[in-house]
Design a protein around this motif. Sequence first.
Motif, PDB file in Angstrom:
ATOM      1  N   VAL A 148     -88.455   9.121  -2.346  1.00 45.29           N
ATOM      2  CA  VAL A 148     -88.140   8.681  -3.710  1.00 45.29           C
ATOM      3  C   VAL A 148     -88.708   9.666  -4.730  1.00 45.29           C
ATOM      4  O   VAL A 148     -88.045  10.018  -5.716  1.00 45.29           O
ATOM      5  CB  VAL A 148     -88.688   7.263  -3.967  1.00 45.29           C
ATOM      6  N   SER A 149     -89.937  10.130  -4.501  1.00 47.49           N
ATOM      7  CA  SER A 149     -90.589  11.058  -5.436  1.00 47.49           C
ATOM      8  C   SER A 149     -89.769  12.327  -5.622  1.00 47.49           C
ATOM      9  O   SER A 149     -89.512  12.766  -6.751  1.00 47.49           O
ATOM     10  CB  SER A 149     -91.992  11.422  -4.929  1.00 47.49           C
ATOM     11  N   VAL A 150     -89.350  12.913  -4.514  1.00 48.21           N
ATOM     12  CA  VAL A 150     -88.644  14.189  -4.611  1.00 48.21           C
ATOM     13  C   VAL A 150     -87.249  14.012  -5.197  1.00 48.21           C
ATOM     14  O   VAL A 150     -86.775  14.857  -5.966  1.00 48.21           O
ATOM     15  CB  VAL A 150     -88.598  14.891  -3.237  1.00 48.21           C
ATOM     16  N   ASP A 151     -86.576  12.909  -4.893  1.00 48.66           N
ATOM     17  CA  ASP A 151     -85.228  12.699  -5.433  1.00 48.66           C
ATOM     18  C   ASP A 151     -85.246  12.470  -6.933  1.00 48.66           C
ATOM     19  O   ASP A 151     -84.390  12.975  -7.669  1.00 48.66           O
ATOM     20  CB  ASP A 151     -84.557  11.513  -4.731  1.00 48.66           C
ATOM     21  N   LEU A 152     -86.208  11.696  -7.420  1.00 43.92           N
ATOM     22  CA  LEU A 152     -86.296  11.424  -8.852  1.00 43.92           C
ATOM     23  C   LEU A 152     -86.546  12.688  -9.660  1.00 43.92           C
ATOM     24  O   LEU A 152     -86.038  12.867 -10.762  1.00 43.92           O
ATOM     25  CB  LEU A 152     -87.414  10.409  -9.136  1.00 43.92           C
ATOM     26  N   ILE A 153     -87.346  13.598  -9.095  1.00 43.86           N
ATOM     27  CA  ILE A 153     -87.728  14.803  -9.827  1.00 43.86           C
ATOM     28  C   ILE A 153     -86.695  15.918  -9.707  1.00 43.86           C
ATOM     29  O   ILE A 153     -86.404  16.631 -10.670  1.00 43.86           O
ATOM     30  CB  ILE A 153     -89.106  15.298  -9.349  1.00 43.86           C
TER      31      ILE A 153
END
Length: 223
Positions: A18-23
Amino acid sequence: MDQPGFTTSLVAGGVAGVSVDLILFPLDTIKTRLQSPQGFNKAGGFRGIYAGVPSAAIGSFPNAAAFFITYEYVKWFLHTDSSSYLMPAKHMLAASAGEVIPFSLVQFPLWESLKALWSWRQDHVVDSWQSAVCGAFAGGFAAAVTTPLDVAKTRIMLAKAGSSTASGNVLSALHGVWRTQGLSGLFAGVFPRMAAISLGGFIFLGAYDQTRSLLLELGKESP
């Protein structure tokens, strides 16, 4: 080697995904438009680069969680001594079991090797931020060498129905790009791809290691 915790790997992997996709979602959109046969501006330019972020983030949690559960368990199952020359092969098998794409076969063995080298140099296991740095280097290198395959995938996805490219033949797509645009076409978008995936490797693998370490520490403190 201790058996990896199911819940720990699941939660840590999901948080990392989730962290990498949002950023990084906007950078991936830009990279795809740079690789489009229509050209960057006609493919949308900088318009709507955040479109689809919520659905991508929701989908990334189970995908990343499933990948890391598989990756950790296959590593555990195939455990060999850390000095063994079979270590890279073990990491390749674990990565391919989690996600069967050439990118993972390059990134994860390199990530593990860089962590092992750094651990050896400083005589203790790498910290989470050091794991993130190793993930950035591994991701950038893997991004560079697999860019032609990514270009071919993008061309196949954007090809007109009924065309030879739309049939899904990767070699045919690569040949078509080489014939019309040469080497520069095969590596279209390589720098934003490397930048995005290097940053993605830093966030994804760093967040995974950090979350996993925190959960394992909490598990030790629980009665």
